[in-house]
Motif scaffolding. Structure first.
Motif, mmCIF file in Angstrom:
data_model
loop_
_atom_site.group_PDB
_atom_site.id
_atom_site.type_symbol
_atom_site.label_atom_id
_atom_site.label_comp_id
_atom_site.label_asym_id
_atom_site.label_seq_id
_atom_site.Cartn_x
_atom_site.Cartn_y
_atom_site.Cartn_z
ATOM 1 N N MET A 39 0.825 -1.203 0.000
ATOM 2 C CA MET A 39 0.000 0.000 0.000
ATOM 3 C C MET A 39 0.860 1.255 0.000
ATOM 4 N N GLU A 40 1.931 1.252 0.828
ATOM 5 C CA GLU A 40 2.799 2.426 0.898
ATOM 6 C C GLU A 40 3.497 2.664 -0.438
ATOM 7 N N ALA A 41 3.974 1.588 -1.058
ATOM 8 C CA ALA A 41 4.636 1.736 -2.350
ATOM 9 C C ALA A 41 3.666 2.227 -3.415
ATOM 10 N N CYS A 42 2.439 1.734 -3.374
ATOM 11 C CA CYS A 42 1.433 2.189 -4.338
ATOM 12 C C CYS A 42 1.135 3.675 -4.172
ATOM 13 N N MET A 43 1.008 4.105 -2.916
ATOM 14 C CA MET A 43 0.744 5.530 -2.664
ATOM 15 C C MET A 43 1.890 6.392 -3.218
ATOM 16 N N HIS A 44 3.125 5.912 -3.023
ATOM 17 C CA HIS A 44 4.270 6.667 -3.520
ATOM 18 C C HIS A 44 4.302 6.657 -5.039
ATOM 19 N N ALA A 45 4.036 5.485 -5.634
ATOM 20 C CA ALA A 45 4.091 5.368 -7.087
ATOM 21 C C ALA A 45 3.017 6.200 -7.755
ATOM 22 N N ALA A 46 1.848 6.272 -7.135
ATOM 23 C CA ALA A 46 0.745 7.024 -7.731
ATOM 24 C C ALA A 46 1.053 8.512 -7.824
ATOM 25 N N GLN A 47 1.948 8.993 -6.979
ATOM 26 C CA GLN A 47 2.303 10.410 -6.985
ATOM 27 C C GLN A 47 3.706 10.662 -7.536
ATOM 28 N N LEU A 72 -2.974 2.271 -9.774
ATOM 29 C CA LEU A 72 -4.278 2.667 -9.227
ATOM 30 C C LEU A 72 -5.326 1.575 -9.420
ATOM 31 N N PHE A 73 -5.354 0.951 -10.559
ATOM 32 C CA PHE A 73 -6.344 -0.090 -10.815
ATOM 33 C C PHE A 73 -6.106 -1.320 -9.954
ATOM 34 N N PHE A 74 -4.850 -1.723 -9.813
ATOM 35 C CA PHE A 74 -4.572 -2.881 -8.954
ATOM 36 C C PHE A 74 -4.866 -2.571 -7.494
ATOM 37 N N GLU A 75 -4.618 -1.348 -7.096
ATOM 38 C CA GLU A 75 -4.928 -0.987 -5.719
ATOM 39 C C GLU A 75 -6.436 -0.926 -5.503
ATOM 40 N N GLN A 76 -7.181 -0.559 -6.546
ATOM 41 C CA GLN A 76 -8.638 -0.560 -6.434
ATOM 42 C C GLN A 76 -9.156 -1.970 -6.224
ATOM 43 N N ALA A 77 -8.572 -2.930 -6.960
ATOM 44 C CA ALA A 77 -8.997 -4.319 -6.799
ATOM 45 C C ALA A 77 -8.652 -4.848 -5.428
ATOM 46 N N ARG A 78 -7.511 -4.474 -4.920
ATOM 47 C CA ARG A 78 -7.107 -4.949 -3.597
ATOM 48 C C ARG A 78 -7.989 -4.322 -2.521
ATOM 49 N N ALA A 79 -8.283 -3.053 -2.665
ATOM 50 C CA ALA A 79 -9.151 -2.402 -1.685
ATOM 51 C C ALA A 79 -10.559 -2.962 -1.735
ATOM 52 N N ALA A 80 -10.994 -3.385 -2.934
ATOM 53 C CA ALA A 80 -12.345 -3.932 -3.067
ATOM 54 C C ALA A 80 -12.500 -5.241 -2.319
ATOM 55 N N MET A 81 -11.411 -5.996 -2.215
ATOM 56 C CA MET A 81 -11.463 -7.289 -1.546
ATOM 57 C C MET A 81 -11.049 -7.217 -0.083
ATOM 58 N N ALA A 82 -10.779 -6.042 0.414
ATOM 59 C CA ALA A 82 -10.339 -5.900 1.800
ATOM 60 C C ALA A 82 -11.451 -6.307 2.750
ATOM 61 N N LYS A 131 -8.465 10.980 -3.404
ATOM 62 C CA LYS A 131 -7.364 11.599 -2.669
ATOM 63 C C LYS A 131 -6.190 11.902 -3.569
ATOM 64 N N LEU A 132 -5.872 10.965 -4.443
ATOM 65 C CA LEU A 132 -4.686 11.105 -5.279
ATOM 66 C C LEU A 132 -4.908 12.016 -6.472
ATOM 67 N N TRP A 133 -6.133 12.050 -6.951
ATOM 68 C CA TRP A 133 -6.406 12.799 -8.184
ATOM 69 C C TRP A 133 -7.490 13.865 -7.975
ATOM 70 N N SER A 134 -7.524 14.433 -6.780
ATOM 71 C CA SER A 134 -8.601 15.376 -6.444
ATOM 72 C C SER A 134 -8.585 16.599 -7.358
#
Length: 619
Positions: A488-496, A509-519, A607-610
């Motif tokens: 998650m931390e690496a994704c947040m850094h990569a997204a920005q 972003l898409f892979f993180e969306q899938a992971r968050a959907a299954m949380a 948050k990332l693309w506000s």
């Protein structure tokens, strides 16, 4: 230390202005010249014991007063001749391990044998040498060291070989059975005697009580001694490896100073002298490499790595460097990132570290891993028969091979971490080509990286250190990254991360969306186009089947986001227009608006693309 005294008369030799003589009522009748020194002596005592002087005096014309004899190539020099001359006069002399080689070679030159006189000097020296010198540990080492003054004579007389054999036999024996006299060896022996237990003795023996004493020998004698130890087969390989480490630390200096020899040399003479010193160290290092035991673990990976760094700096032979690289690869699991930071001496490319040599190490390591063998085929009738002992042996061997393969698999997981750490260090090198960086990253198989956080960090460092990379090169670099394996931390850094290609940002972003959907076991409904992408991500054939004919995919693009299309949105053009930032953000906003329920992934997008989402709403 053992010593022997010969003779009974007091010393009556005296020297004046480089001329030595003996106090005597009889005038001298023999002048002997030895390397610039003159001795006024008498024929009777010398010729009665020295056959060589007898022949020289009989073959030369006799002068009126004194007969002159020249001894220009006398072994041992003035000191050795004077001791032999005193023995002829019956003057007291003391022999020990420090001077016995000189006197023995001089006596051989003068032919002071039993044929000339019984109880002559050669006989007395040999008795003392065999009965005392070779029986003592320290005496044997000191005598072996002293052979450097007359190496050829010592070889011909068998002094060198006998000392080496004596030392090798003592190393193979228990220290309690060896006459120790050196301070370090004595401490080990005292520890054994103080405790008195057999376990303590074994413990001291396992440490190699002899290694530091042998480290005093010069390399040619040390090499022959270690060869004698290895041929005996009684000394464990790990003790020999530790002894080599002690010897290397004793004789190999801090070789980093040789990195800039040419720059520091102020004249050709200085450069030549430094080159001579480097040549000696190179010979020493190559000799140490040739002595390394073949068994794995006989020398630590850290020691092997230091030898490899030294070999690279001293420009050792390619065979020595390849042998060290192979040995490091065998024990690569023990290595640290610092062990792989091998300085490069190439002046053409300006790279700080020798990446090619490290790549060779990784390749050698990967050659060790073998895929699990398949079980031997069985005939149908074999299941109905009673298993024979040979069949049980086959199964046992199969299980052992599976365990070996499993160990190889776990080692590759460790090496993947090592490779990523190494990449983070070399990524700062501005002269490191992209191709070499990618080659190192791909040196380990994909399954070995359970996560890609460390790899992503290395890529980020490389991108920041090489801002001149164009879009195509940045895409090529990021192809080695698997966004599904980012935390998650690496994704947040990569997204920005502004240095990453936009395709990577969208994929993260898409892979993180899938992971968050299954949380939390809660699966939300995703847009149909994204669901289709995720389900077919691991099967390229499905991805190709889902493409429409109006989607163009660049041949060099292998990202899973390529060809994304939804019938209810305008995402069919996303693959062709990702380079346009405004258009990309509008597409992402449309994907978010089509989500059926509020969820964590949508909040992350917001948050990332506000900023971009606000712009799209205004439009």
């Amino acid at each position: 230390m053992k010593f022997m005294k010969l003779g009974s008369r007091p010393d009556t030799f005296y020297t004046t202005d480089a001329v030595s003589s003996v106090s005597s009522e009889v005038s001298s009748d023999l002048i002997i010249q030895v390397k610039g020194s003159r001795y006024l002596l008498h024929k009777f005592p010398l010729l009665s014991k020295c056959l060589c002087l007898q022949r020289l005096c009989s073959g030369s014309p006799e002068s009126s007063q004194n007969q002159i004899v020249q001894l220009p190539d006398f072994p041992g020099g003035v000191e050795a001749f004077e001791l032999c001359a005193k023995f002829c006069y019956g003057i007291i002399i003391t022999l020990s391990a420090y001077n016995i080689v000189l006197v023995r070679c001089a006596a051989e030159y003068l032919q002071m044998t039993e044929d000339v006189e019984k109880g002559n000097l050669i006989y007395k020296i040999e008795v003392f040498f065999n009965s005392c010198i070779l029986h003592g540990w320290r005496d044997s080492i000191v005598t072996l060291q002293s052979t450097k003054s007359s190496p050829l004579w010592s070889e011909d007389l068998g002094i060198t070989s006998r000392c080496i054999e004596a030392i090798a036999s003592k190393v193979s024996s228990h220290p309690s059975k060896v006459s120790l006299s050196h301070s370090y060896s004595r401490r080990c022996r005292d520890d054994v005697s103080w405790n008195g237990s057999e376990s303590q003795r074994d413990k001291n023996t396992s440490k190699g009580w002899w290694a530091e004493d042998l480290a005093e020998l010069r390399i040619d004698l040390y090499w022959r001694t270690v060869i004698a130890l290895k041929s005996g087969g009684k000394v464990p390989s790990n003790l020999i490896g530790e002894a080599l480490r002690i010897y290397a630390s004793r004789w190999l200096p801090n070789i980093s100073k040789y990195l800039h020899i040419e720059k520091q040399a102020e004249s050709d003479h200085e450069l030549g002298s430094k080159g001579e010193v480097t040549s000696k160290h190179r010979l020493l290092l190559e000799s140490i490499v040739s002595l390394l035991p073949p068994e794995k673990g006989s020398a630590s990976c850290s020691f092997l790595s230091k030898l490899l760094k030294a070999a690279n700096i001293l420009k050792a032979s390619s065979s020595s460097k390849m042998e060290l690289a192979r040995r490091v690869a065998v024990q690569l699991e023990e290595a640290t990132v610092g062990d792989l930071l091998i300085p490069s001496l190439s002046n053409t490319n300006g790279i700080i570290y020798d990446v090619d040599l490290v790549m060779t190490i990784f390749e050698q390591f990967m050659l060790q891993g073998q895929s699990p063998p398949t079980s031997p085929p069985r005939c149908k009738g074999d299941f109905e028969r009673r298993r024979s002992r040979s069949a049980e042996n086959v199964e046992l061997e199969f299980q052992e091979s599976r365990r070996s393969s499993s160990a190889s698999h776990s080692s590759k997981l460790k090496i993947a971490k090592l490779v990523d750490g190494f990449l983070q260090e070399i990524a700062r090198d501005k002269n490191l080509p992209l191709s070499k960086f990618i080659a190192i990253a791909e040196a380990v198989p994909e399954f070995a990286r359970l996560d890609h956080d460390d790899l992503y960090k290395a890529i980020d460092i490389y991108l920041k250190g090489h801002p001149e990379l164009n879009k195509s090169e940045r895409k090529r670099l990021c192809r080695i990254l698997d966004c599904k394996k980012l935390s998650m931390e690496a994704c947040m850094h990569a997204a920005q991360n502004e240095m990453l290609p936009l395709r990577v940002v969208v994929q993260v972003l898409f892979f993180e969306q899938a992971r968050a959907a299954m949380a939390g076991g809660q699966l939300i409904e995703l847009p149909s186009n994204i669901s289709e992408l995720f389900s077919a991500h691991n099967n390229p054939s499905k991805i190709k089947a889902s493409f429409r004919s109006n989607v163009s995919v660049a041949p060099e693009d292998k990202w899973s986001m390529a060809g994304l299309k939804s019938p209810k949105s305008d995402l069919s053009s996303l693959n062709m227009r990702l380079a346009e930032d405004d258009d990309l953000h509008k597409k992402i906003s449309k994907v978010m608006e089509k989500s059926s329920k509020p969820n964590r992934s949508k909040s992350m997008f917001s948050k990332l693309w506000s900023i971009n989402r606000n712009e799209s709403e205004k439009n």
